[in-house]
Design an enzyme around this catalytic site. Structure first.
Site, mmCIF file in Angstrom:
data_model
loop_
_atom_site.group_PDB
_atom_site.id
_atom_site.type_symbol
_atom_site.label_atom_id
_atom_site.label_comp_id
_atom_site.label_asym_id
_atom_site.label_seq_id
_atom_site.Cartn_x
_atom_site.Cartn_y
_atom_site.Cartn_z
ATOM 1 N N GLY A 158 0.819 -1.210 0.000
ATOM 2 C CA GLY A 158 0.000 0.000 0.000
ATOM 3 C C GLY A 158 0.851 1.258 0.000
ATOM 4 O O GLY A 158 1.656 1.462 0.903
ATOM 5 N N GLY A 175 -0.443 4.345 0.161
ATOM 6 C CA GLY A 175 -1.282 5.456 0.646
ATOM 7 C C GLY A 175 -0.513 6.225 1.713
ATOM 8 O O GLY A 175 0.717 6.164 1.778
ATOM 9 N N GLY A 197 -0.174 5.773 4.937
ATOM 10 C CA GLY A 197 0.589 4.968 5.890
ATOM 11 C C GLY A 197 1.844 4.395 5.254
ATOM 12 O O GLY A 197 2.969 4.604 5.740
ATOM 13 N N GLU A 214 -18.740 17.569 2.301
ATOM 14 C CA GLU A 214 -17.983 18.292 1.281
ATOM 15 C C GLU A 214 -18.613 18.121 -0.103
ATOM 16 O O GLU A 214 -18.717 19.083 -0.872
ATOM 17 C CB GLU A 214 -16.522 17.819 1.296
ATOM 18 N N ASP A 259 -6.018 2.806 7.890
ATOM 19 C CA ASP A 259 -7.429 2.387 7.841
ATOM 20 C C ASP A 259 -7.598 0.881 7.994
ATOM 21 O O ASP A 259 -8.706 0.402 8.252
ATOM 22 C CB ASP A 259 -8.051 2.803 6.497
HETATM 23 C C1 LIG Z 1 -13.099 10.692 -0.229
HETATM 24 C C2 LIG Z 1 -12.259 10.657 1.020
HETATM 25 C C3 LIG Z 1 -12.062 11.826 1.748
HETATM 26 C C4 LIG Z 1 -11.275 11.811 2.895
HETATM 27 N N1 LIG Z 1 -11.083 12.980 3.582
HETATM 28 C C5 LIG Z 1 -10.249 12.988 4.642
HETATM 29 C C6 LIG Z 1 -9.956 14.217 5.308
HETATM 30 O O1 LIG Z 1 -10.471 15.283 4.945
HETATM 31 N N2 LIG Z 1 -9.090 14.178 6.362
HETATM 32 C C7 LIG Z 1 -8.508 13.011 6.769
HETATM 33 O O2 LIG Z 1 -7.700 13.024 7.704
HETATM 34 N N3 LIG Z 1 -8.779 11.833 6.180
HETATM 35 C C8 LIG Z 1 -9.632 11.799 5.121
HETATM 36 N N4 LIG Z 1 -9.908 10.610 4.491
HETATM 37 C C9 LIG Z 1 -9.359 9.373 5.047
HETATM 38 C C10 LIG Z 1 -7.913 9.174 4.648
HETATM 39 O O3 LIG Z 1 -7.737 9.390 3.271
HETATM 40 C C11 LIG Z 1 -7.530 7.736 5.038
HETATM 41 O O4 LIG Z 1 -7.659 7.616 6.432
HETATM 42 C C12 LIG Z 1 -6.098 7.435 4.629
HETATM 43 O O5 LIG Z 1 -5.965 7.497 3.227
HETATM 44 C C13 LIG Z 1 -5.690 6.061 5.135
HETATM 45 O O6 LIG Z 1 -4.383 5.800 4.719
HETATM 46 P P1 LIG Z 1 -3.905 4.290 4.459
HETATM 47 O O7 LIG Z 1 -2.468 4.366 4.141
HETATM 48 O O8 LIG Z 1 -4.349 3.441 5.588
HETATM 49 O O9 LIG Z 1 -4.736 3.804 3.200
HETATM 50 P P2 LIG Z 1 -4.897 4.464 1.731
HETATM 51 O O10 LIG Z 1 -4.423 5.870 1.703
HETATM 52 O O11 LIG Z 1 -6.302 4.182 1.338
HETATM 53 O O12 LIG Z 1 -3.916 3.594 0.856
HETATM 54 C C14 LIG Z 1 -4.087 2.230 0.640
HETATM 55 C C15 LIG Z 1 -3.261 1.819 -0.558
HETATM 56 O O13 LIG Z 1 -3.191 0.412 -0.603
HETATM 57 C C16 LIG Z 1 -3.336 -0.035 -1.931
HETATM 58 N N5 LIG Z 1 -3.848 -1.402 -1.859
HETATM 59 C C17 LIG Z 1 -4.994 -1.814 -1.265
HETATM 60 N N6 LIG Z 1 -5.097 -3.151 -1.346
HETATM 61 C C18 LIG Z 1 -4.004 -3.600 -2.012
HETATM 62 C C19 LIG Z 1 -3.551 -4.877 -2.403
HETATM 63 N N7 LIG Z 1 -4.242 -5.976 -2.130
HETATM 64 N N8 LIG Z 1 -2.387 -4.989 -3.089
HETATM 65 C C20 LIG Z 1 -1.666 -3.864 -3.393
HETATM 66 N N9 LIG Z 1 -2.048 -2.619 -3.027
HETATM 67 C C21 LIG Z 1 -3.202 -2.481 -2.342
HETATM 68 C C22 LIG Z 1 -4.296 0.967 -2.555
HETATM 69 O O14 LIG Z 1 -4.152 1.008 -3.959
HETATM 70 C C23 LIG Z 1 -3.849 2.269 -1.878
HETATM 71 O O15 LIG Z 1 -2.877 2.945 -2.641
HETATM 72 C C24 LIG Z 1 -10.695 10.592 3.340
HETATM 73 C C25 LIG Z 1 -10.908 9.421 2.611
HETATM 74 C C26 LIG Z 1 -11.673 9.446 1.456
HETATM 75 C C27 LIG Z 1 -11.880 8.178 0.668
#
Ligand SMILES: Cc1cc2nc3c(=O)[nH]c(=O)nc-3n(C[C@H](O)[C@H](O)[C@H](O)COP(=O)(O)OP(=O)(O)OC[C@H]3O[C@@H](n4cnc5c(N)ncnc54)[C@H](O)[C@@H]3O)c2cc1C
Length: 420
Positions: A13, A15, A17, A173, A302
């Protein structure tokens, strides 16, 4: 085959994190393999602006490979991981290739949950990926076009009705932005319809909008939404969605435009870890974010259910960013033979914007709304956006939109759909 004798950290991932974990492992004697099924890091908090034509995808997403071009210990692989084998300490990719690891960081985020009604997804798309954002943009813009050409008054009303399910930050939003499009952006663009007749309904099961904010901020957000003409339906549960509309409480609302901003469920990949999951499919992690029995496997952002001060931490970007940095530190400490300390969350900022020049914000213990909150919201988002070019472009787009009410990316890229 390993190319070096360094420890290997696999991150799933790219994202918030995963990206921050990999960055924090710069200048560390480890090989990092970052696997993502897309080629880009997406700044999800601004995705609603792509869905409403204010920004283009390239302004809020950056190729992961480009982000790490100078960090030589990171290798990026664009692939989907389908299984994690804790016992064998390897991950399996969709093409059946395997990659073994010494440390694993799972940062796969979340996707929409339709509370057991997956059949609603095709009528009520959610917003998580660039593709989702573009689909929703197309749907919104096409609906105004359809309203313009139809002679049927009932159909016209339906096309000019938009329902957003869920009044968390994304729902609020989206509702604010669609209302602004109708009342400001496209005001003079059509000849048969009056866009100000557009109805935007925000449907929420709880008793307030932005339920995770303080009562004062959620009241301010409610008033701002109402000021923009959004009809807010609180205490209203959605019980059906079809091609023709949505059942919200007792009311049937005719519309082909339903946008889902209600529930989240973690990635199905987590099931393959074979550890305890919560109701939202998130992994129950320990205070060091590792999983039971495997101190070298971490789940963050997440995808993790991390209890802090007796409460699970919310699925927001600051949690994912801080957890990414923390697990990278843990790995560095482990390599140096040092002990682990538990994860400490610093809850600094919470913000949501409601249309042009209005927002609600909590910074530390300070809460404020209105123009000042909107400026703070803009500043924080620009600060965290990846890439200098994107920061400049987004700031310019915002200034232009602020002065003119215009949205630069109001494009329907497909032809008129065949169904009518
Ligand atoms: C529309 C929207 C608005 C938001 N607004 C806010 C805000 O205003 N403020 C705030 O603090 N938070 C906001 N959030 C929440 C915030 O974006 C998330 O909490 C954050 O992105 C989580 O980060 P992460 O690294 O856990 O996951 P993500 O950022 O979702 O990244 C996960 C990554 O893993 C990859 N992935 C998933 N499964 C696999 C797999 N099996 N194999 C390979 N790759 C994979 C995906 O492609 C992605 O790139 C919002 C979320 C959304 C959807």
């Amino acid at each position: 085959m390993r190319e070096t004798s360094e420890s290997r950290v696999v991150i799933i991932g790219g994202g918030f994190g995963g990206l921050n974990a990999a960055k924090m492992l710069a200048k560390t004697a480890v090989d990092v393999i970052l696997i993502d099924r897309t080629n880009h890091h997406l700044f999800q908090p601004l995705l609603y602006q792509v869905a409403t034509g204010a920004l283009s995808p390239g302004e809020i997403a950056e190729p992961i490979r480009a982000i790490f071009k100078r960090q030589k210990n990171v290798r990026v692989i664009m692939r989907e991981v389908i299984t994690i084998d804790n016992r064998e300490q390897k991950v399996v990719l969709k093409n059946k290739e395997t990659i073994d690891f010494d440390y694993l960081i799972v940062a796969t985020g979340a996707r929409h949950s339709y509370f057991g009604h997956d059949e609603w997804e095709k009528y009520a798309p959610g917003l998580k990926t660039v593709t989702d954002g573009l689909k929703i943009r197309e749907r919104i813009l096409l609906s105004f076009e359809r309203a313009e050409v139809t002679q049927d008054a009932a159909k016209q009303n339906a096309y000019l009705t938009f329902v957003i399910v869920g009044a968390g930050p994304t729902g609020v939003e989206m509702a604010g932005a669609i209302s602004e499009i109708a009342h400001k952006t496209i005001l003079e663009d059509f000849r048969n319809i009056n866009p100000t007749r557009t109805r935007v309904l925000l449907v929420e099961g709880c008793d307030c909008v932005l339920p995770s904010y303080s009562p004062i901020l959620s009241q301010n957000a409610l008033e701002s939404l109402q000021g923009l003409g959004v009809e807010v339906r609180l205490h209203t549960r959605v019980s059906n969605i079809t091609v023709d509309g949505v059942q919200g409480g007792e009311e049937w609302i005719y519309t082909p435009n339903v946008i889902w901003a209600a529930g989240n469920v973690a990635s199905p990949l987590l099931k393959t870890l074979k550890v305890e999951l919560d109701k939202a499919g998130r992994v129950m992690v320990g205070s060091d974010l590792s999983i039971p029995g495997y101190p070298n496997i971490f789940v963050i952002g997440d995808a993790a259910h991390c209890r802090y001060d007796e409460e699970p931490l919310p699925g927001v970007a600051p949690v994912a960013i801080q957890q990414g940095k923390y697990v990278a530190q843990i790995i560095r400490r482990s390599l140096a033979g040092e002990k682990r300390t538990p994860f400490q969350y610093k809850d600094r900022v919470m913000m949501a914007t409601i249309g042009r020049a209005k927002a609600v914000a909590r910074v530390g213990r300070m809460e404020f709304s209105g123009f000042l909150a909107w400026l703070a919201w803009g500043l924080v988002h620009i600060m965290f956006l990846i890439g200098f070019r994107n920061k400049v472009l987004v700031m310019t787009e915002w200034m232009w939109a602020y002065i003119t009410y215009q949205r630069a990316a109001r494009l329907i890229t497909d032809r008129w759909p065949t169904e009518g």
